[in-house]
Enzyme design. Sequence first.
Site, mmCIF file in Angstrom:
data_model
loop_
_atom_site.group_PDB
_atom_site.id
_atom_site.type_symbol
_atom_site.label_atom_id
_atom_site.label_comp_id
_atom_site.label_asym_id
_atom_site.label_seq_id
_atom_site.Cartn_x
_atom_site.Cartn_y
_atom_site.Cartn_z
ATOM 1 N N GLY A 132 -0.005 -1.630 -6.299
ATOM 2 C CA GLY A 132 -0.271 -2.953 -5.731
ATOM 3 C C GLY A 132 -1.260 -2.821 -4.579
ATOM 4 O O GLY A 132 -2.137 -1.947 -4.578
ATOM 5 N N SER A 133 -1.030 -3.643 -3.572
ATOM 6 C CA SER A 133 -2.060 -3.824 -2.542
ATOM 7 C C SER A 133 -2.269 -2.618 -1.636
ATOM 8 O O SER A 133 -3.275 -2.560 -0.935
ATOM 9 C CB SER A 133 -1.728 -5.043 -1.693
ATOM 10 N N VAL A 134 -1.336 -1.637 -1.608
ATOM 11 C CA VAL A 134 -1.632 -0.467 -0.776
ATOM 12 C C VAL A 134 -2.874 0.250 -1.304
ATOM 13 O O VAL A 134 -3.559 0.957 -0.574
ATOM 14 C CB VAL A 134 -0.451 0.538 -0.653
ATOM 15 N N PHE A 135 -3.191 0.011 -2.589
ATOM 16 C CA PHE A 135 -4.371 0.655 -3.158
ATOM 17 C C PHE A 135 -5.665 0.075 -2.581
ATOM 18 O O PHE A 135 -6.729 0.669 -2.698
ATOM 19 C CB PHE A 135 -4.364 0.517 -4.686
ATOM 20 N N LYS A 136 -5.535 -1.114 -1.966
ATOM 21 C CA LYS A 136 -6.737 -1.747 -1.394
ATOM 22 C C LYS A 136 -7.381 -0.855 -0.338
ATOM 23 O O LYS A 136 -8.576 -0.981 -0.065
ATOM 24 C CB LYS A 136 -6.382 -3.115 -0.809
#
Lengths: 442, 484
Positions: free
Chosen positions: B217-221
Site C-alpha cells: 500500500g501507501s508505504v511504497f510511495k
Amino acid sequence: MAVVTAVETRPRRNVELVLLIVSLGIAIGAYVLVGIAAEGRVQANWMWVGGGLAVLVLGVHAVLRVVAPYADPVILPITTAINGLGLVVIHRLDLAEETSLATRQLLWTAIGVGAAVAVLVLVRDHRILARYTWTAAVLGFALLLLPLLPFIGRNIRGARIWIGLGPLSFQPGEIAKILLALFFAGYLVTARDSLALVGRRFLGLQLPRARDLGPILVAWALSLGVLVFERDLGTSLLFFGLFVAVLYVATERTSWIVIGMSLFVAGAVLAWRIFSHVQRRVDIWLHPFEPGTFENAFQVVQGLYGMASGGLLGTGLGEGRPDIIPFAESDFIFTAIGEELGLTGIFALLLLYLILVERGLRTAIGARDGFGKLLAAGLSFTIALQCFVVAGGVTRVIPLTGLVMPFLAYGGSSLLSNWIVVAILLRISDAARRPAPAEVTG
Amino acid sequence: MNAPLRRLAVVVALLFASLLLSATYVQFVSAPELNARTDNRRTQFKEFGRDRGPILVDGRPIAQSVEVDDPYTYQRKYTSAQMYSAVTGFYSIVYKPTGMEGATNDLLNGTADQLFYRRLSDLFTGREPQGASVELTIDPKVQKAAWDALGNQKGAVVALDPKTGAILAMVSKPGYDPNALAGHDVAKVTKAWNGLLDDPDRPLDNRAIAGRLYPPGSVFKIVTAAAALEGGYTPDTLVDGPASLDLPQTSASLPNDFAGACGPNNKVSLLDALRISCNTAFGSIGLEIGDDAIRAQAEKFGFGKALDVPLTVTPSTFPADPNPPQTAQSAIGQFDVRVSPLQIAMVSAGVANGGVVMRPQLVKDVLSANGVDVIQRPQPERFSDAVSGQVAADLTRMMVAVVDDGTGKRAQIPGVRVAGKTGTAQQGEGRPPNAWFTAFAPADDPKVAIAVVVEDGGALGDAASGGRVAAPIAKQVIEAVLNR
C-alpha cells in the site's frame, strides 16, 4: 575307520580351572562395568549374579574332575565366557529397558548347568545313547512338529516354532536338534556302508542308488515342512544342514553334499516363489533400505546402524543404544555386542565360537567309535550353523531367521539344550582323550 | 571318518570367515555411510547429545540446552518463548531446526569450521565438545515493546539501527511455543506441530521476513517518491492530484482514499502528496516516470535480492512488466507489489542513513563455549546506495511532514522529530485492509528505523488505517529505543 592312538594322556583339569577363572573374571568384570557406565555405580546384585555363575560353572568343573577327568579343558571355559557375556549384555539391556531378564537368564543357566551335570553323571559312556537311536528319532520329529499342533503351538513374530503352556513358552526345536543329532549318528553309523559304497560313478561323483535316496528325501521333506509350516528358515536350515553334514562324515561321499545342497536350494527357491512370508524375508535381506521394505526391515536396519555406530572399538559397555533394536536381548544380541564392544568384540566372540566348534570337531576326530564321532560332529556343527545363521542373518550374509546365538542370547530353551550339547561333547571328549585301554581297537 | 571331519572343520572355518568379513563390512567399510543416513536415530542421539550453545539476547539466554536424564542428554529450553519464537525458531528431534536454531546450527552444535581448532583441542584434552553461543542484536526492551504494542493483533514489527543494520526487534504474531516442538516425545511433538500447521493464523510463519509477502500500500510511495526525486523532481514539484485518476487503456480509475482532490486545481506538491498520501498524485507520477524507474529504485532498496540475516529473507517483488494502469497501481503499492516488513524497514533505514542501506544483521557476536573468545563478530556492512544524500534529506523532510501534519500524526513523540509513512493496503473485497506504518527517529540523528504491519485491520477491522492502527505501535517501539 582309522585307528586313533591317544595323543594326550593328561587330564588338564587345572588348565580348565585357570581358564575358567579368566572367563569368570571377564564376565564379572564386564558386569560391573555395565553398571558403572549405565548408572554411574556398581550394581548391587553383581556379587549374586557373578557368584551364581561362578558357583555353577565351578560346580561343573568339580563334577568333571570326578566323572570325566579327561574331558576337553577348553570347552567349559569358552561356554562360560559366552554365557557370562550374554548375561552381561542382557543385564545391560535390562538397565536401559527396566526389565529383569538377566535374573531369568541366570535361572535358565542354572537349569541348563543342572541338566549338563545330570547328563555327565548319568551317561558315563556316550555309546549307551546309541541304544536310543529310534526313540530319539520319534521324539525328535515329534518335538519338531509340536508347534504345529493347535492350542499349544504358538506363533511368535511370524515363526511357529514355539509351544506354550500357560505363561511358559518353549522352543521344542532346540531339544529336537539334540535328539535328531543322536538319531542321525545312530542311524548313519549303521547305514553308512550301503549309502557310501553302492552306486554308480557319474562326473566323478559316486551317485547313490535310488532306494538309498530315501532317508535324505525324508529329511529334505521334513525341513521343507518346517520352512513352510513353521515359517522358520533357520530351524529348517539347521536341521537339514545337520543331516547333510553327518551324512557326509559317515559316508565320506561328496556326492551327498552336492545332492543335499541342490535339494535345499531347489526347495528354498520353490518356497520363495510360492510363499509371501519367504519373499518378505528375502526382500528385507536384499533391500533393507528401500521404501517398500523399510518398515518390515526396521529390526535389521537398526541392527546394522547399531553395529555401524560401534565401529572398530565399540562405544563401550553401557555407552551405546542397543535398546533401540527390537528384541536386542534375543535375536539381535549379536548387534548389541557389535555396537558396544565393536568389531574387536565381534571378532573375539566369533573366534570363541569357532574354537568351541573346532574343539568339538577335534573331539569327533579323537573319538574311538563311529557313533561318538558322528554325534560329536553333528552337535558341534549345529553350534557352528546356528552362529552362521544368526550372525549371517543380522549382517546380511543370508536372510534373517528365527535362531539365536548359542549361550549368548536370552532364551531358556536354547540355554538348556546347548548346555546339554556341551555335556555330551565333554562326555565324548573324555572318552576320546582318556588313555587308551591296553588293547586298542579301532 | 576323519578325513571328512577335517574337511568339515575347514567348512566351519570358512563359515566363520564369512562372518568375520560381513561384520567387518558392516562395522568398518559401510559404517560411515550407515552412520550418515538421516533415518539413523543413533546419529540423532549423537547430534542431540551435544552440549548445544545458547542463543543470547543482551547476555541472557532465550534458548539453551539443559541436561536431562533421557537418551538425548540435553533438552532445549526457550524463555520468553512466544515473544522470540520468530527469531529462535525451534530445535526438534523430529523436524529440521528453524529460525536461528537452523541458520546458525553448525555454530550452536559446535561443528562449524570456525570451531575447528577448539574441537581439535577438545579431542586432546578429553573435554566434552560444546557448541558456541550466539549473541543477537535484539534489544530485549525494544522486542518487548513491539510484542506488547501489537497486542493480540496479527502482524509483524521489525526495528533496525539504520546506521549499522542491527536488528533491534523482530516480532511476528501470533507466535508459538518452541518448547512444545523441542520435546523428546515424538508423538507429542508431532501433535503440536500439526496443530500449528493447521492453525489458520499460521503461527509458524515469520511474518517479519518470510511469511507470505504483503501488498505494501501507501508505504511504497516512499520508493516511488525516491524514484521521482532521483529523476529530477523536488518536494515542491507540483503533480496532478485529482479526486480520481483516469487510467489509460481501461475504463477503470484510481481514486483517493479520501473523497476529493489532493489540492487546489487538482494540483499538489510532491511533499503534500506524501503527507496526505495522495493516490492520484503517485499514480500519475508512476505513469510519468514509468515502471522501470520505480523498479530500479525498489531494487536499490533491496527488492528482488536474496538476503540472509542470517535468517533467510524472502525477496520482495515489484511486477516485472506492468501495463500503464498496473504501473499506476504499483506506484501506490497495490497490484502485484509484495513486500516483507523487513524490506520496508530497510527503505526507511536507507532514507534515515543518508541514502545508504546497511545490511540487516541479527548476530551481534559468536562466542566460544567458555564465553570469552570471540569467534565471529559481524561488522556493519553497506548493503546498497539507494538514493543520494540530497534525495534522502528531501525524503526525510517529507516523511517528517507526514507525522507532523499528515496521516501519521499518531506517531508523534513530544520533543522528537519522527519521520514516517502510513499505508492502508487493500486486500480485495470483503477483507479489511492491512495497516502499515514505517518510520525512523529522531529525524536528524536516526537511532531506529521501523516497519509495522497489522493484518486485516487489527482491532479496528474495516475502519483501520495505517495511521490509526500501525502508527501508535511504531511510536511505542521508537520510544522504547529512545528511552533505553
